[in-house]
Design a protein around this motif. Sequence first.
Motif, PDB file in Angstrom:
ATOM      1  N   THR B 355     -35.788  31.881  16.409  1.00  0.00           N
ATOM      2  CA  THR B 355     -36.722  30.664  16.670  1.00  0.00           C
ATOM      3  C   THR B 355     -35.694  29.504  17.477  1.00  0.00           C
ATOM      4  O   THR B 355     -34.598  29.557  17.078  1.00  0.00           O
ATOM      5  CB  THR B 355     -37.736  29.909  15.731  1.00  0.00           C
ATOM      6  N   SER B 356     -36.581  28.846  18.246  1.00  0.00           N
ATOM      7  CA  SER B 356     -35.923  27.690  18.837  1.00  0.00           C
ATOM      8  C   SER B 356     -35.249  26.712  17.686  1.00  0.00           C
ATOM      9  O   SER B 356     -34.149  26.490  17.790  1.00  0.00           O
ATOM     10  CB  SER B 356     -36.676  26.911  19.674  1.00  0.00           C
ATOM     11  N   GLU B 357     -35.928  26.623  16.742  1.00  0.00           N
ATOM     12  CA  GLU B 357     -35.353  25.611  15.701  1.00  0.00           C
ATOM     13  C   GLU B 357     -34.172  26.122  15.041  1.00  0.00           C
ATOM     14  O   GLU B 357     -33.269  25.696  14.678  1.00  0.00           O
ATOM     15  CB  GLU B 357     -36.684  25.130  14.538  1.00  0.00           C
ATOM     16  N   ASN B 360     -31.322  26.325  17.097  1.00  0.00           N
ATOM     17  CA  ASN B 360     -30.669  25.108  17.157  1.00  0.00           C
ATOM     18  C   ASN B 360     -29.964  24.635  16.179  1.00  0.00           C
ATOM     19  O   ASN B 360     -29.059  23.858  15.996  1.00  0.00           O
ATOM     20  CB  ASN B 360     -31.809  23.928  17.466  1.00  0.00           C
ATOM     21  N   PHE B 430     -33.239  22.082   9.724  1.00  0.00           N
ATOM     22  CA  PHE B 430     -33.914  23.020  11.059  1.00  0.00           C
ATOM     23  C   PHE B 430     -33.691  24.212  11.051  1.00  0.00           C
ATOM     24  O   PHE B 430     -34.545  25.148  11.083  1.00  0.00           O
ATOM     25  CB  PHE B 430     -33.190  22.534  12.402  1.00  0.00           C
ATOM     26  N   ILE B 433     -36.428  25.333   8.590  1.00  0.00           N
ATOM     27  CA  ILE B 433     -37.581  25.340   9.314  1.00  0.00           C
ATOM     28  C   ILE B 433     -37.727  26.459  10.316  1.00  0.00           C
ATOM     29  O   ILE B 433     -38.837  27.386  10.382  1.00  0.00           O
ATOM     30  CB  ILE B 433     -37.704  24.111  10.025  1.00  0.00           C
ATOM     31  N   PHE B 436     -38.430  29.672   8.545  1.00  0.00           N
ATOM     32  CA  PHE B 436     -39.544  29.792   7.970  1.00  0.00           C
ATOM     33  C   PHE B 436     -40.807  30.076   8.810  1.00  0.00           C
ATOM     34  O   PHE B 436     -41.811  31.040   8.711  1.00  0.00           O
ATOM     35  CB  PHE B 436     -40.079  28.514   6.906  1.00  0.00           C
ATOM     36  N   SER B 437     -40.540  29.541  10.093  1.00  0.00           N
ATOM     37  CA  SER B 437     -41.793  29.550  10.959  1.00  0.00           C
ATOM     38  C   SER B 437     -41.411  30.895  11.680  1.00  0.00           C
ATOM     39  O   SER B 437     -42.420  31.371  12.432  1.00  0.00           O
ATOM     40  CB  SER B 437     -41.835  28.619  11.737  1.00  0.00           C
ATOM     41  N   SER B 440     -44.514  33.537  11.351  1.00  0.00           N
ATOM     42  CA  SER B 440     -45.567  33.158  12.115  1.00  0.00           C
ATOM     43  C   SER B 440     -45.380  33.541  13.526  1.00  0.00           C
ATOM     44  O   SER B 440     -46.351  33.858  14.258  1.00  0.00           O
ATOM     45  CB  SER B 440     -45.938  31.655  11.803  1.00  0.00           C
ATOM     46  N   LEU B 441     -44.328  33.110  13.868  1.00  0.00           N
ATOM     47  CA  LEU B 441     -43.922  33.046  15.420  1.00  0.00           C
ATOM     48  C   LEU B 441     -43.561  34.600  15.954  1.00  0.00           C
ATOM     49  O   LEU B 441     -44.282  35.050  16.693  1.00  0.00           O
ATOM     50  CB  LEU B 441     -42.808  32.155  15.848  1.00  0.00           C
ATOM     51  N   ASN B 524     -33.540  28.194  24.572  1.00  0.00           N
ATOM     52  CA  ASN B 524     -34.745  28.661  25.004  1.00  0.00           C
ATOM     53  C   ASN B 524     -34.532  30.072  26.029  1.00  0.00           C
ATOM     54  O   ASN B 524     -35.223  31.032  25.858  1.00  0.00           O
ATOM     55  CB  ASN B 524     -35.629  27.762  25.950  1.00  0.00           C
TER      56      ASN B 524
END
Lengths: 101, 531, 681
Positions: B355-357, B360, B430, B433, B436-437, B440-441, B524
């Motif tokens: 994920t981006s977070e 990063n 981050f 995060i 964790f996401s 969902s993503l 990205n």
Amino acid sequence: MITLQHFLLISAALFALGLYGVITRRNAIQILMGIELMINASILNMVAFSKFDRAENTGQVFGLFIIILAAVAVAVALVIIMNLYKRVQTIDPSKTKSLKG
Amino acid sequence: MGLLSILIFLPIVSGVLILALPKSLNTWYKYITLVACAMQLLLASYLYYAFKTGDGFAGVNQLSQYQYVENLSWIRLQLGSLGTLQIDYLLGVDGFSIALVWLSALVMLMATLSSWEIKTNLKGYFSLFLLLNASVIGVFCALDLFLFYVFYELMLLPLYFLIGMWGGVRREYASIKFFLYTLFGSVFMLLVIAGLYLSVTDPATGNHTFNMVHAMNPANYSNGAIFNLSSGAQIFGFPARLVGFIVVFVAFAIKVPVFPFHTWLPDAHVEAPTPISLILAGVLLKVGGYGIIRIAYGIFPEAAVSLSFWMGLIGVISIIYGAMNALAQRDMKRLVAYSSVSHMGFVLLGVASLTSEGINGAMMQMVSHGFLSVMLFFIVGVIYTRVHDRDIYNFRGLANHMPVFTGFVMVAFFASLGLPGFSAFIAEAFTLIGAFSSESLNGYVPRWMAVLGALGILLGAAYLLWTLQRMYFGKLRLKKEEWKQALTDVNARELTVLIPLAAFSLLLGIMPSLLFDVMQGSVNQFITLFK
Amino acid sequence: MEQYFTDSQLLYLALITITAPFLSFLFGQFFKKYAVLWGISSISISLVTSVLLFFSVWQNQVLHYSFSWIKLANIQINLGFLLNNLSVIMLVLVSFIALLVHIYSVEYIRKDALKYRYFSYLSLFCFAMLCVVMADNLFLLYAFWELVGFASYLLIGFWFTKRRAVHANKKAFVMNRVGDVGFLVGIMILLAQFGTVDLQTLFAENGLIHSSFVQNGLWVSPFRSMPSAWLTIAGVCFLLGAAGKSAQFPLHSWLPDAMQGPTAVSSLIHAATMVAAGVFLLLRISPLFNEAVLTLMASIGLLTAFMAASIALTQTDIKKVLAFSTISQLGFMVLAVGVQDNASAIFHLSTHAFFKCLLFLAAGMVIHQLHHVKEYTETKFDEQDMANMGGLFKRMPLTAVVFIIAALALAGLPFTSGFLSKDGILISVFDWAGHRGGLFWIFPLLVSITSWLTTFYIFRLIFKTFFGDFRLPNIINVRAEEMHLHDPNNWMKVPAVILAVCCLGLVFAINPLSLESSWLHHAFVQQAHENGLLHLLVPVYINVLSVVLIIAAYYIYAQGRITFSNQRTWYYQFSYQQWYFNWLYDKKLVALVLWKSKMAFWFDRYVIDGLVHFSAKAALFMSRLSDFCDRYLVDGAVNGIASIMSRFSVWFRSMQNGKLQHYFVWMLLLFLGFMIFKIII
């Protein structure tokens, strides 16, 4: 009666004794004597076998021949031994293994 | 000659200069190194400053979007029916590498300042040091797999000698262990690189190529080649690309290091002299993280996706396991070494989340760990150079005795345990995060991993604060009476190392966008590889 | 209400509120001489701006400023202020109490060489706490939440040469970290679900929380969905975070240990403000909690309140009693949030901040003066142990009076602020239990018991400290007159008196017996209590028994007419040992973790490194093996042939040794051999 076998046995015993002398003695004279014994054994063989050639007596002739040769050989050998003794003060053949004079 | 080449060859030229100088000038060596590293840092800072961000400058799998690109034909061999062997001297940076290039230049300068403690065989030391410097920068800039590999192996040589000759008591053991561990990984990687060479063709010339940017584009794979996505080739009954990914991953995982490939790290760190520990922790570990992102994930995206659960799991295990091990240490340097394992686990977890977070955060964690682990190792070095002991239980109550030093220790400790305001907090938050996401993503990493990873933050507080309590607080009590005189507070040179590191960590903690903005586009773009 | 300031001016005011303490923190480190000045002036500035903000915002508007901080593909995190009723009341509360504590500290810390550090840290704390109150999103809130914990760490360990102090600050930070992990996980859940952590966006009237719902086992937000269990988990996580900061069960045991810090710090951080941050967090995000979490929250609050009160009954250290009292009162607040009476929770938070702060300050005055006695008479005794006190009322009348006022407020007797706020909570609990019935009646029962316990332990403390005989002279063999024990000077007295005034019910309500007339409570009420019989009966029956208990405590502790000898009994020990939580955590849990880490290291050492070494050894063994092959098999064959040849040649050479007789023998043997060969063939 005395058969050829007896002669051969005696001769073999003589030869063996001579051979023993030649191999074991530390004295060149004694070796020479051993050689003489061996020669004598061969002479005895010659003479004994000469009964199969009664016509020409080759065995006896050879016997005589060998005796003469042996005498000559003894003379030569004695001279060599004397020369040897002169050079190295010994007549033990095992000590004269160097070819250098 | 481009700027990146200057960045790489500046230390080499300085190294040659040092070799050429007579022995009687051996006090000059460190100053020459210092000047070279300072110029390098200036140049790197300029590059970072002038780095263009935005849509057209994402890089990753677009060769035209890389910046400061230098492309020279290096080796061209006519191989008859096999075509032309094409190896390029291809340098360039994108958002992922520019931060690490700058970080390396900074750490190198700090390590040079810390090299004042080296007293023997200065000529050898500084020339090897500069060689190491050049190869590290080269690794981050190289875009040709062959060139990359050359720099990658070139790093090992000076390190082997630097640990083996200027190290501690068990230095031979440590240096051999380090060398063999790394070589074990990289040798197999060479096979994969060869396989990639045979699979990838340069769209412009039609030759086979080592270009890693071309290797990221599935269209450049020739039909039926071993690593072609659709060829379905197998190695030992496993899909070839999966095997390729695992081999490359293991090679870099050893460098990171992640559980269970980490045991070279405590030994190498403990035995290495302080400046080399700084470089090991500050830069070399990042080579692993960088390699995982750029090569393992970049070239084998679909294999990476299929294994992302395991990647995340390894990351989480590293976090917890490294922290647990750190808790059990008495040797302060070993403690810091294990804490590195724990902190680098976050990198893997973040990358695995895709994920981006997460990515990063992982990059931020690499940079932040660059500052903080350097600071921590330097702190251990400060004590070690004074009394030649690192056992936690031999010290107590240093706070009153060395107040300024203790101030920096507290900054370093609290920054590494993730106090808000410092870079590690942003990085770890981050990463978690992102992890964790992820479910969902994109569903790559389950949520419980992030929850478990958060426990690493707790354990981090435990071992660092416990150390702080045991060594620095309480009434002064040292193992030997004469240590009292030996343990003087930090001097000016040491301050020049500690202050910038603390400042940069603080700066990134307060303004993380300084780094995020630079990486954003690349991250990205990177994520689109997995769609 | 009229608008006095423009929006941008308000923004500057808010900025000044937090910048002042921050600058003071920096200045305190570098201009050490004037640290006291920086501290007091900065917090005064903050107080002034806070009051201005209060009057602009209170019941009037919601101010929300935010600036982009971090912007990534899926999430954006801002820096910003959110000023609503809750934050402004907290702002005033924090800065007001902080100012009083600053003033008090001037005297308290006067002789310490590291005074500048103390004030600097105190400013850092104020900065972080004000930011916590104003932060407009959870991420920022978390950041400053940690920073508050850090400041608390520094201040608990202010006397860092004291072994117990540094143990306590580590314990406090690590236990808070446990809660913080929960908090962080909660943030992760919200970010994953909503992509934002902005308080206003999430929790406002028409916020995202309200527009998300649970359906078919899925928790659906406008953006994404996840299994509904995560909604409960999120609630529990935030609850855990709040429990860490607010010292709720099971993360409460750091707070009593934190009393190792200076008493002024205890009063500010560990009684009035920081520990209330947990409750503040729960209030800020209260729309998130579902029924299960609320029930859990209420249970935890209740359990904590009861447990801490029961422990406070037997403690002998004056500060420990107050610490457990704090835990107990925080339990009340959490309980109030759990029964969804946010207004009472906020109200109790505010009143508690005043009276508990005062209790600590007054206790600090006692400790401070006894410390002087200790230095003056050059004797040794524990100045915090109540066994060394008694009869101080005559010697320190002002201290005793303010203490008693605060204690009355704590006990919740009429005409005090505590009466109003506690009343609110009690009634809500009764209402709440009444709606549910059944087992839920345990809640009002235990709450009442806890309330009586509160009265009893605080008056036990008062009577043991201020009444009865002065026991110290007999203990250290110094006559009481020679001790020069008296009230401290005005630096300490003035803040205490101001706080004492704030403990009166009149400050909060025009009619000090009616909760409804309280302006503070009124501002937050969402639904008014039903005006039932409960409303009248609950305060009466609680207070009547309280008065009885006070009298009982007087006879037991001041007069000594009734004595117990229950120190050996299990329930006394259970209470005295603080329900054995310290034993469980410090001894067992820590030992377990350390043991696990040792095992991990063992694993690392012997299994992983063992594998590495084993592979190295295996490689070595293989190479030895191949070396053996090379040396003895391959090379052996070559060397063997050579050596056989040389043996033969040695043997042959012996034939040519120049010995005559050997030649003979050879000749003979050859001849014989030839003959035998011939014969056999």
